[in-house]
Design a protein around this motif. Structure first.
Motif, PDB file in Angstrom:
ATOM      1  N   ASP A  56       0.833  -1.213   0.000  1.00  0.00           N
ATOM      2  CA  ASP A  56       0.000   0.000   0.000  1.00  0.00           C
ATOM      3  C   ASP A  56       0.865   1.259   0.000  1.00  0.00           C
ATOM      4  OD1 ASP A  56      -2.375  -1.257  -0.155  1.00  0.00           O
ATOM      5  OD2 ASP A  56      -2.905  -1.059   1.960  1.00  0.00           O
ATOM      6  N   HIS A  57       1.912   1.193   0.792  1.00  0.00           N
ATOM      7  CA  HIS A  57       2.823   2.343   0.851  1.00  0.00           C
ATOM      8  C   HIS A  57       3.440   2.574  -0.543  1.00  0.00           C
ATOM      9  CE1 HIS A  57       6.215   4.860   2.139  1.00  0.00           C
ATOM     10  NE2 HIS A  57       6.958   4.069   1.377  1.00  0.00           N
ATOM     11  N   THR A 296      -2.891   2.496 -13.824  1.00  0.00           N
ATOM     12  CA  THR A 296      -3.103   3.781 -13.139  1.00  0.00           C
ATOM     13  C   THR A 296      -4.607   4.056 -12.980  1.00  0.00           C
ATOM     14  OG1 THR A 296      -2.632   4.791 -15.295  1.00  0.00           O
ATOM     15  CG2 THR A 296      -0.919   4.969 -13.634  1.00  0.00           C
ATOM     16  N   ASP A 297      -5.417   3.539 -13.918  1.00  0.00           N
ATOM     17  CA  ASP A 297      -6.875   3.690 -13.735  1.00  0.00           C
ATOM     18  C   ASP A 297      -7.336   2.879 -12.524  1.00  0.00           C
ATOM     19  OD1 ASP A 297      -7.018   5.281 -15.951  1.00  0.00           O
ATOM     20  OD2 ASP A 297      -7.475   3.640 -17.333  1.00  0.00           O
ATOM     21  N   VAL A 298      -6.752   1.695 -12.372  1.00  0.00           N
ATOM     22  CA  VAL A 298      -7.121   0.873 -11.200  1.00  0.00           C
ATOM     23  C   VAL A 298      -6.691   1.591  -9.919  1.00  0.00           C
ATOM     24  CG1 VAL A 298      -6.860  -1.370 -10.067  1.00  0.00           C
ATOM     25  CG2 VAL A 298      -6.844  -1.244 -12.565  1.00  0.00           C
ATOM     26  N   LEU A 299      -5.547   2.226  -9.991  1.00  0.00           N
ATOM     27  CA  LEU A 299      -5.035   2.974  -8.839  1.00  0.00           C
ATOM     28  C   LEU A 299      -5.991   4.100  -8.443  1.00  0.00           C
ATOM     29  CD1 LEU A 299      -2.391   2.644  -7.258  1.00  0.00           C
ATOM     30  CD2 LEU A 299      -1.377   4.386  -8.722  1.00  0.00           C
ATOM     31  N   LEU A 307      -4.011  -4.100  -6.740  1.00  0.00           N
ATOM     32  CA  LEU A 307      -2.657  -3.923  -7.263  1.00  0.00           C
ATOM     33  C   LEU A 307      -1.587  -4.404  -6.283  1.00  0.00           C
ATOM     34  CD1 LEU A 307      -2.945  -0.472  -9.072  1.00  0.00           C
ATOM     35  CD2 LEU A 307      -2.958  -2.741 -10.096  1.00  0.00           C
ATOM     36  N   ARG A 308      -2.010  -4.812  -5.085  1.00  0.00           N
ATOM     37  CA  ARG A 308      -1.037  -5.444  -4.176  1.00  0.00           C
ATOM     38  C   ARG A 308      -0.654  -6.846  -4.666  1.00  0.00           C
ATOM     39  NH1 ARG A 308      -4.593  -5.427   1.247  1.00  0.00           N
ATOM     40  NH2 ARG A 308      -4.915  -3.207   1.506  1.00  0.00           N
ATOM     41  N   VAL A 341     -11.773  -9.918 -10.263  1.00  0.00           N
ATOM     42  CA  VAL A 341     -11.612  -8.496  -9.929  1.00  0.00           C
ATOM     43  C   VAL A 341     -10.778  -7.783 -11.003  1.00  0.00           C
ATOM     44  CG1 VAL A 341     -10.699  -6.845  -8.256  1.00  0.00           C
ATOM     45  CG2 VAL A 341     -11.768  -8.952  -7.454  1.00  0.00           C
ATOM     46  N   LEU A 342      -9.625  -8.361 -11.316  1.00  0.00           N
ATOM     47  CA  LEU A 342      -8.665  -7.631 -12.155  1.00  0.00           C
ATOM     48  C   LEU A 342      -9.110  -7.531 -13.619  1.00  0.00           C
ATOM     49  CD1 LEU A 342      -5.989  -6.184 -11.847  1.00  0.00           C
ATOM     50  CD2 LEU A 342      -4.803  -8.312 -12.374  1.00  0.00           C
TER      51      LEU A 342
END
Ligand code: SF4
Length: 464
Positions: A56-57, A296-299, A307-308, A341-342
């Motif tokens: 996450d960081h 980046t859209d998922v972000l 994205l982890r 999900v992805l």
């Protein structure tokens, strides 16, 4: 994406042989994972919480870490490229190959390359591509698609593979002994390895601090592929970064155990750039292509936790839907809960029909329990279902559930329905008013009706 029927239709039609292979393979992997994690760690949950925090960081500061990784890689003599779309990534790889006059290469298993259909593109453009992972090699021979992140041929058994080898002339005779199959593949592939001018890999992790690229395999195929090649191209999703080398210890411990039940994957390579003069072999040129392709859209979305993912496949192995349906039912490189999900997130703009995938879950929560980076997959599935609903994208189960919601929220309609419900026991499915409802009922065995007396009972109780 693969042109197949919706997941529920596909799942009903798969052969018993294929289903048995998937169930046997995924159950064995789940058991091994459990033993490996719970024997070695008193509290594996705290380790995965730590991994989630690190990821996450990193995602929160992805711009900073990408810049740092670029500088570290360049310092190590690596050429860095950024590709925004799948087309950009494919063109970048092709241009690198042309720049080095490469016509023949080996490629190790890489989900990023599956996402963008890199193999067919390179072959169309005159490059000979040989998959070096045994499972992917068999997929290539069969013109098939991988159905699992870690074990791409989990849907096949050794008899099918022996037949493939005989048909393709890899072996003269039929022999389905696993050891013999592996030996035959090794002899066949070895010769091809030696002719390859380049190797394409994915990347399990890149340390932003040192620019080290980490690759894990159980067959040593990346290591072997790199030895004779002059050029190494690593195609890496931008989310594969970790801040420091020290973080790699957390992820490598979790990845081996979660993927294959091993303490560490057999071949764990730390690549710090092209070969130097003191090294006798290895690529003289190394390129890293950081691929965005929708990440980046998922972000930016409310599902950024996905994205982890470190592509361990534990959620696939444990998922009851995946076990019944197989990875192919998900119609994208990612099957199982991670794919549910992805895939709609990465490919949904071009393939809105993938919006049915988040419904392919009983929401039992097993996927979250086993995920080494603690991704709340059931929550993400619900968010995606909600998104599809708001966008008016039809999803499986809409037809029975929408009228049921109307019925269940109107007391008068409900009362009327209850008086007629006993008749359901005696109605043939064919009288259901519309075809999709007939289909839906045809796949289910409704229990005999025993209800309808609660209101009477409550009324009598109140009158006492
Ligand atoms: S979502 Fe979690 S369990 Fe599934 S593949 Fe990714 S890291 Fe593994």
């Amino acid at each position: 994406m693969i042109d197949r029927q919706p997941i529920d239709t596909y799942a009903r039609q798969i052969s018993d042989e294929k289903q048995t292979s998937v169930i046997t393979g995924s159950t064995a992997s789940t058991d091994k994972r459990f033993n490996a994690l719970f024997t070695d760690y008193a509290d594996p949950d705290s380790l995965r919480k730590l991994a989630a925090k690190i990821k996450d960081h990193t995602l929160h500061h992805l711009d900073t870490y990408l810049e740092q990784a670029e500088a570290s890689l360049q310092r190590n003599g690596v050429t860095v490229h950024f590709a925004d779309s799948g087309d950009d990534a494919r063109e970048t790889v092709l241009n690198i190959l042309r720049g080095h006059e490469v016509t023949q290469l080996t490629k190790s298993k890489s989900m990023a390359s599956e996402e963008i259909h890199l193999n067919p593109y390179l072959i169309e453009n005159g490059i000979e591509v040989l998959e070096s992972d045994l499972g992917e090699f068999i997929i290539q021979l069969d013109g098939d698609e991988p159905s699992h992140i870690v074990r791409p041929i989990i849907h096949k058994n050794r008899r099918e593979i022996a037949r493939t080898f005989q048909r393709e002339g890899i072996a003269e005779d039929y022999n389905d002994d696993p050891g013999t199959i592996t030996r035959r593949a090794r002899v066949h592939l070895r010769e091809k390895y030696m002719l390859a001018q380049a190797v394409i890999t994915g990347g399990n992790f890149i340390s932003a601090e040192s620019g080290r690229l980490v690759l894990v395999t159980n067959e040593g195929n990346t290591r072997f592929g790199m030895a004779p090649s002059k050029v190494h191209i690593a195609l890496v999703g931008i989310e594969k970064l970790v801040p420091t080398d020290r973080d790699l210890g957390v992820f490598l411990n979790l990845l081996g155990r979660s993927a294959t039940g091993q303490q560490l994957t057999v071949y764990t390579e730390f690549i710090s750039g092209p070969k130097d003069d003191s090294q006798p072999s290895g690529p003289e040129h190394m390129h890293v292509v950081f691929m965005n392709h929708g990440r980046t859209d998922v972000l930016d979305s409310n599902c950024r936790e996905i994205l982890r993912c470190i592509r361990c496949s534990a959620c696939q192995n444990v998922c009851p839907v995946y076990r019944q349906a197989s990875g192919h039912a998900y119609r994208s490189p990612y099957g199982g809960p991670i794919g549910a999900v992805l895939s709609p997130l990465l490919f949904g703009d071009r393939f809105p029909e993938l919006a049915d995938l988040p419904k392919a879950s009983s929401l039992c929560g097993a996927c979250n329990e086993v995920c080494p980076v603690d991704i709340p997959i059931p929550d993400l599935l619900l968010r995606l279902r909600d998104k599809a609903k708001r966008a008016h994208i039809p999803q499986p189960g809409d037809l029975p559930m929408t009228p049921f919601a109307t019925l269940a929220t109107s007391p008068s309609l409900w009362r009327t329905a209850m008086t007629m419900s006993k008749a359901m026991n005696h109605l043939p499915i064919q009288v259901a008013p519309v075809r999709p409802l007939q289909d839906w009922l045809g796949q289910r065995t409704l229990p005999d009706w025993h209800g309808g007396d609660f209101r009477k009972w409550l009324k009598a109780r109140k009158e006492k």
